[in-house]
Design an enzyme around this catalytic site. Structure first.
Site, PDB file in Angstrom:
ATOM      1  N   ALA A 106     -25.341  -2.000  -2.881  1.00  0.00           N
ATOM      2  CA  ALA A 106     -24.507  -0.927  -3.440  1.00  0.00           C
ATOM      3  C   ALA A 106     -25.067  -0.566  -4.809  1.00  0.00           C
ATOM      4  O   ALA A 106     -25.967  -1.242  -5.323  1.00  0.00           O
ATOM      5  CB  ALA A 106     -23.065  -1.407  -3.583  1.00  0.00           C
ATOM      6  N   LYS A 107     -24.578   0.486  -5.408  1.00  0.00           N
ATOM      7  CA  LYS A 107     -24.919   0.824  -6.790  1.00  0.00           C
ATOM      8  C   LYS A 107     -23.874   1.777  -7.320  1.00  0.00           C
ATOM      9  O   LYS A 107     -23.232   2.504  -6.553  1.00  0.00           O
ATOM     10  CB  LYS A 107     -26.289   1.494  -6.851  1.00  0.00           C
ATOM     11  CG  LYS A 107     -26.981   1.360  -8.187  1.00  0.00           C
ATOM     12  CD  LYS A 107     -27.694   0.024  -8.314  1.00  0.00           C
ATOM     13  CE  LYS A 107     -28.382  -0.136  -9.640  1.00  0.00           C
ATOM     14  NZ  LYS A 107     -29.262  -1.305  -9.676  1.00  0.00           N
ATOM     15  N   GLY A 108     -23.698   1.784  -8.637  1.00  0.00           N
ATOM     16  CA  GLY A 108     -22.770   2.717  -9.262  1.00  0.00           C
ATOM     17  C   GLY A 108     -23.419   3.369 -10.457  1.00  0.00           C
ATOM     18  O   GLY A 108     -24.438   2.894 -10.965  1.00  0.00           O
TER      19      GLY A 108
END
Ligand code: NAD
Length: 418
Positions: A106-108
């Site tokens: 994931a990444k934000g």
């Protein structure tokens, strides 16, 4: 010939296609792998110090959780875009898989300029963003960590925000925290230490003696500085060139990275360090050195400069510093490249250790962390090297093939794919 793309998500997808072809992957499976599972866009108001209210846009992309909970950093940068976050989330998936740790990817990110924001504005923005994404993160679901322009303080604010919602301390919701609230020993230098172990293994393969070997590092931040320091302290390598956003320095005699770090702390840049001459961020990539470590930004090694790279080993500390076209050129020229998903996988590995320590509420010594990290790095390096040798592919494709094989295997066992 089509123009070389610098769109990170197009590059990420091309890398999947390349590895998929070699693995003879079914077209339907490729489609699954080329799509993020879930994307959340949030637009949220933040009170600024001057009394005005600004709306910020942030993202959390949960790319794939075939192997385990989503995992990946949060970036604060003015260039954050949905495609960049997708690419970084995709790379996290392969990184966790190739390292053999039980996470998905994931990444934000939040579009902002942290350099122009006060600490209190950053805190308010972080808490609001954390609340917005709290519907999809959690120790058993998705565990963020620091990335560019976020740090242990950012993680502490997120941990506190989520803990306030829950009514009890939830240290396992993020990694990269300060030690006192559940951080792990060794996390601050883990990415660089992991890269050092990978370079050590690569050096054995190309019969390069690391003692006295010359080293150039683009990007003298957390990853680049610690890598230069560890290579010099633990292997006696000669650091001859480093750079930051303001430019680079070079000295054939070499220098002590710790002294350069102290100089940068005082002056804000490595440029001007006594006894060195100036080099540009383009020139540093083409220096005649044994080991080159790009540890700053994406897309710096391209078809335009790859023919002039002279290093025997390129160790990618940064995410995505090399385009697929440059990969082909470097491989043909016999440069041994340690791809980002392997080279900088030490960071997420010790993040995983931090999460394990949080869940078990039992903490390890620095020596235990380093020894476990070394074991994970060497195992991962060897599995990629074996794929590289047996399938006669470059190291990036080999790393993708190892990673994709594991994710596909997980899908098959879970019955999601026949
Ligand atoms: P950082 O902010 O500490 O350091 C970045 C460095 O790059 C700074 O010295 C900055 O001056 C320099 N820089 C910025 N623009 C530049 C340019 N145009 N040319 C040359 N140098 C430039 O960041 P970091 O944590 O060291 O991360 C660096 C890279 O490593 C990023 O790609 C990040 O995604 C990746 N990475 C970091 C970790 C980690 O644990 N910190 C883990 C995996 C991957």
């Amino acid at each position: 010939m089509a123009k070389e793309t610098l769109n990170p998500f197009e590059i990420a997808r091309e890398q999947i296609d390349r590895a998929g072809k070699k693995l003879n992957l079914d077209a339907d499976m490729l489609e699954i792998l080329k799509h993020p599972r879930r994307e959340l866009t949030v637009n949220f108001p933040v009170k600024m110090d001057d009394g005005r209210v600004r709306v910020f846009t942030g993202y959390r992309v949960q790319y794939n959780d075939a192997i385990g909970p989503f995992k990946g950093g949060i970036r604060y940068h003015w260039n954050v875009s949905i495609d960049e976050v997708r690419a970084l989330a995709c790379w996290m998936t392969w990184k966790c898989a190739v390292m053999g740790i039980p996470y998905g990817g994931a990444k934000g990110g939040v579009i902002c300029n942290p350099k122009e924001m006060s600490r209190t504005e950053l805190e308010r923005m972080t808490r609001r963003y954390a609340t917005e994404i709290s519907i999809i993160i959690g120790p058993e679901k998705d565990i963020p960590a620091p990335d560019v322009y976020t740090d242990s303080q950012t993680m502490a604010w997120i941990m506190d925000t989520i803990s306030m919602h829950k009514g009890f301390a939830v240290p396992g919701v993020v990694t990269g925290k300060p030690l006192v609230i559940g951080g792990s020993k060794g996390r601050d230098e883990a990415t660089s230490r992991g890269l050092m172990y990978a370079v050590r293994e690569a050096a054995k393969k190309v019969k390069l003696t690391l003692k006295g070997a010359t080293l150039a590092v683009q990007g003298f931040g957390n990853v680049g500085y610690n890598f230069a320091r560890l290579m010099s302290e633990e292997h006696g390598s000669k650091v001859v060139s480093v750079s930051d956003s303001k430019g680079g320095i070079m000295s054939e005699k070499g220098f002590d990275p710790k002294e350069v770090f102290a100089f940068k702390e005082k002056t804000g840049t490595v440029v001007g360090f006594p006894g060195t001459k100036k080099v540009t961020n383009e020139e540093i990539l083409e220096l005649d050195v044994d080991v080159l470590a790009p540890c700053a930004l994406e897309g710096v090694l391209t078809a335009a400069n790859a023919p002039r790279v002279k290093a025997k080993i390129v160790g990618e500390g940064a995410n995505g510093p090399t385009t697929p076209e440059a990969d082909d050129i470097l491989h043909k020229r016999g440069v041994l490249l340690i791809p980002d998903i392997l080279g900088n996988g030490g960071g997420v590995t010790v993040s995983y250790f931090e999460w394990v320590q949080n869940l078990s509420e039992f903490f390890w010594t620095k020596a235990e962390v380093d020894q476990k990290l070394e074991s994970v790095m060497v195992t991962a390096f060897n599995s990629v090297w074996e794929m590289h040798e047996t399938r006669k592919v470059d190291m990036r494709q080999a790393a993708y093939m190892v990673a994709i094989n594991r994710v596909v295997d997980a899908y098959r066992w879970r019955g999601i794919f026949p």
